[in-house]
Scaffold this active site. Structure first.
Site, PDB file in Angstrom:
ATOM      1  N   ASP A 480       0.782  -1.080   0.343  1.00 15.81           N
ATOM      2  CA  ASP A 480      -0.494  -0.342   0.175  1.00 15.81           C
ATOM      3  C   ASP A 480       0.693   1.197  -0.275  1.00 15.81           C
ATOM      4  OD1 ASP A 480      -2.338   0.914   0.571  1.00 15.81           O
ATOM      5  OD2 ASP A 480      -3.575   0.505   1.819  1.00 15.81           O
ATOM      6  N   ASP A 550     -10.743   1.955  -3.259  1.00 13.97           N
ATOM      7  CA  ASP A 550     -11.091   1.303  -1.682  1.00 13.97           C
ATOM      8  C   ASP A 550     -12.568   2.124  -1.975  1.00 13.97           C
ATOM      9  OD1 ASP A 550      -8.913   1.731  -0.336  1.00 13.97           O
ATOM     10  OD2 ASP A 550      -8.426   3.131   0.745  1.00 13.97           O
TER      11      ASP A 550
END
Ligand code: GLA
Length: 750
Positions: A480, A550
């Site tokens: 990430d 997301d």
């Protein structure tokens, strides 16, 4: 596939069965662009360059007696600043005396079998020396002693030209590159729509289509990442081009940092397109003898619409960009604990999730953020990559072994490029962050960015992550990156090199990813940046899939995935089913629609499976089993967009297996309407002469009414010709609720 050079005319022609790309060395040695488009067996110049005496378009000194010649009026391959071409230029260099004028002339060329690697940068590759051919043209500025090498690769079977450039300082003084694009391309008209992908965190890759204007238009990122906000992609399509027909040029930059794409429609109605590193806050000092390599831009041409352009990108990126053992391997169905638990987990909870997942047929459990340091929220501990034994008393190894004992593989989240101010790492190495001495720093999500322009930081990360990845049986890593750059500078670079920091960061990141992916070839890496904030071809070279967004709401995902599919193949797009009401937008959608939407990418779940109702658990089991049947088609097949959620209240797409025998068609209606419109869905890309049997039709499950007599329901078991399915289409059932989807599975009748 063939690259030729005609010594008499000075003409280069790159041809394969689908495209031609033609250039010519003009008098004086300037390199002109003549043509890029559908194949022309032998280009002889029927559309000759036009020469007029045009006001305020000046002549280079050698042409001062010929007022019809001006660099301002010619289509050029790699124009430079300061010698009479006033359009946007791809190259801008500052010399020791302060001047920024460069005058490049043809010096020579080489034709190379295959495709050489780009040192330190991701790039597409050839499968063999027969798969591609590369032309390298050398231009030189004899005054400044600077050489520019333009590289053009044409693939044997694909309508693709890959371009990059390399600048060599042959002088004895340092020079400063202010701008060096990968590609500059001139068109002799401006009758184009420009298609770009814009967005935001949790709202990535919306499709924007607008006509080119008589002005300079820019799409760019200066965030230190390719970004959620704009993508390093542009297509120039004829106004009448749609998904199934018409001319389009697609361009994708193989780079993950700051980029700029500019179009200019000039005074004569011609278009110039430049693509490369963003020149804002960039410069690169080249000492004598050094060279600078730009990233690569992939250019795709199609005369058959946007889907055909995307098919080319998908094929190229799946077979000649993605590497490693997962290149052709089917991707596992996973469950990720992020939306299930966020930071609030312990070993028992994760083990329970693994047990629930195993019962439903799920294959991999991913432990997301919160397993290390004191990380109980997102304010702390990035950089402290040691396990939090309060949460996981048996460590990663103990947990992974439990998960594996339940029949699943184990995956792990990391965010290596970052450091929290509240961390052991920051206490020990505050100077390891991107920063400008004397300035306070801006925080994003309470974190700072490690300075990957430094070799010591890169080496540290390779070592630290190698220990983490070897500490347990880890099969998957989610990598990430959750903030953008500010106060860009490096404690280790001298003042004249500070503006190199952002690009040096990317080179450092690529080096780390290269080393780790080589060292752990059996780990499936998924990249992520707050979802799809770094979904680009640069990262895909190292990590074969990316978490798309997301935002896990199925209806938002229709647009996000549609936009992403313009460039990227479904196998590269992480897509998960999450809980309702959805955590990002609060919407409740049927389980089937959430599943069918996620099946358009690499399929998984992101919810607490244990909290599902019995009916939902049964549905998950059914969906997991269904996906296993259609997975090769969804992940490796040809993906085609049928209806656009950007244009209507519905979306549809299909996938055809690599052998052409299975077709999976998905339709989703967003909002129900009174007096439901009659809708016909036409399939695409089938074999007109073959018969297809509809073997399954997964219809809406939650309707208040079930229309047994509706057209779609009684098609199961029936066979139709490919020509009928493409031209007459199939009727969509009446829909009486919001967010309803249907999936048909067809098998070719042998
Ligand atoms: C990012 C990712 C999410 C999740 C969180 C964890 O936002 O996109 O999927 O991993 O970080 O902090």
């Amino acid at each position: 596939m063939n690259i030729t050079f005609d010594k008499v005319t000075g003409q280069f022609q790159l041809n394969n069965d689908r495209i031609s790309y033609v250039m010519q060395v003009l008098n004086g040695g300037y390199l002109a662009h003549l043509y890029f488009g559908s194949k022309i067996s032998r280009y002889r110049g029927s559309a000759a360059l036009s020469y007029y005496d045009r006001g305020f378009s000046p002549q280079p000194y050698d042409f001062r007696h010929d007022r019809t010649f001006s660099l301002d009026t010619q289509p050029l391959e790699y124009s430079t600043y300061g010698i009479g071409d006033y359009r946007i230029t791809p190259l801008h260099i500052q010399y020791k005396n302060g001047s920024t004028i460069t005058d490049l002339r043809y010096k020579g060329h080489k034709i190379i079998a295959g495709k050489p690697e780009l040192t330190g940068l991701p790039a597409t590759y050839a499968l063999s020396d027969e798969d591609a051919q590369t032309l390298e043209i050398e231009l030189v500025d004899e005054t400044e002693k600077v050489n520019v090498f333009l590289s053009y690769t044409i693939f044997h079977t694909l309508p693709v030209i890959c371009r990059s450039s390399r600048i060599l300082n042959n002088s004895d003084k340092a020079i400063r590159i202010l701008k060096a694009d990968s590609l500059s391309l001139d068109f002799r008209d401006h009758d184009f729509d420009m298609l770009t992908l814009y967005g935001a965190h949790a709202n990535e890759r919306n499709l924007c289509r607008q006509p080119l204007q008589h002005s300079i238009q820019t799409v760019a990122s200066n965030r230190g990442a390719s970004s959620h906000q704009q993508s390093p992609f542009i297509a120039l399509a004829k106004p009448q081009t749609n998904e199934q027909q018409g001319e389009v040029y697609g361009f994708s930059l193989v780079y993950s940092g700051n980029f700029a794409i500019q179009t200019e429609v000039d005074q004569f109605g011609c278009t110039r397109l430049n693509i490369g590193l963003n020149p804002l806050d960039f410069s690169w000092q080249l000492t004598s003898g050094q060279s600078f390599q730009t990233p690569e831009t992939v250019s795709v041409y199609s005369a058959e619409g946007l889907n055909d352009m995307s098919h080319t990108f998908h094929q190229l990126y799946r077979t000649r960009l993605i590497r490693g053992s997962y290149k052709e391997k089917l991707r596992p169905i996973l469950v990720n604990n992020w939306e299930a638990t966020y930071f609030d987990f312990n070993e028992a909870k994760i083990d329970q999730l693994a047990s629930d997942a195993a019962d439903l047929g799920i294959e991999l459990l991913v432990l997301d953020d919160g397993w290390f340091g004191q990380r109980n929220d997102d304010n702390t501990s990035l950089g402290d990559w040691f396990v939090n034994t309060a949460k996981l008393p048996d460590g990663l190894k103990g947990l992974a072994e439990k998960v594996i004992a339940r029949g699943l593989k184990f995956g792990l989240w990391v965010e290596p490029e970052m450091v929290s101010e509240a961390s052991e790492l920051y206490k020990a190495h505050a100077d390891w962050c991107i920063q400008v001495a004397g300035h306070s720093f801006t925080e994003g999500r309470h974190q700072l960015i490690l300075d990957l322009s430094r070799q010591d930081v890169c080496d540290y990360l390779v070592d630290t992550l190698s220990s983490v990845f070897s500490s347990a049986p880890i099969s998957y890593v989610k990598w990430d990156m959750n903030r953008h750059m500010t106060e860009i500078g490096s404690a280790q670079l001298p003042p004249e090199r500070q503006r190199e920091t952002a690009h040096r960061y990317m080179l450092g990141l690529y080096q780390i990813m290269d080393k780790l992916t080589a060292k752990f070839p059996d780990i499936l890496f998924e990249s992520c940046s707050g979802g799809g904030g770094r979904f680009d071809a640069g990262i895909l070279y190292y990590m074969p899939q990316t978490w798309t967004s997301d935002n896990t709401d199925a209806i938002c995902r229709l647009k996000i995935q549609h936009g992403t599919s313009l460039v990227f193949p479904p196998i590269s797009m992480g897509a998960h089913v999450s809980v309702i009401p959805n955590h990002q937008v609060g919407r409740s959608t049927p389980m089937q629609t959430r599943a069918f939407t996620a099946m358009a990418g690499t399929f998984g779940y992101e919810l607490d499976l244990g909290k599902l109702s019995t009916a939902d658990k049964a549905a998950v089991k059914e969906h997991v089993a269904l996906y296993k049947k259609i997975r090769p088609t969804c992940q490796l097949g040809t993906y085609t967009r049928l209806l656009s959620p950007f244009e209507s209240n519905e979306s549809a797409w299909q996938a055809i297996s690599t052998d052409g025998n299975q077709v999976v068609v998905t339709y989703c209606k967003i909002l129900a309407e009174p007096a439901s419109q009659i809708r016909i869905l036409k399939l695409a890309g089938l074999d007109s002469n073959a018969e297809y049997k509809i073997t399954d039709c997964y219809k809406p499950k939650r309707l208040s009414l079930v229309y047994a007599d509706e057209p779609g329901s009684n098609l199961i078991g029936q066979s139709f010709g490919g020509d009928e399915l493409m031209n007459a289409g199939i009727t969509i059932d009446r829909i009486d609720a919001d967010f309803i989807s249907t999936m048909w599975i067809l098998e070719k009748v042998k």
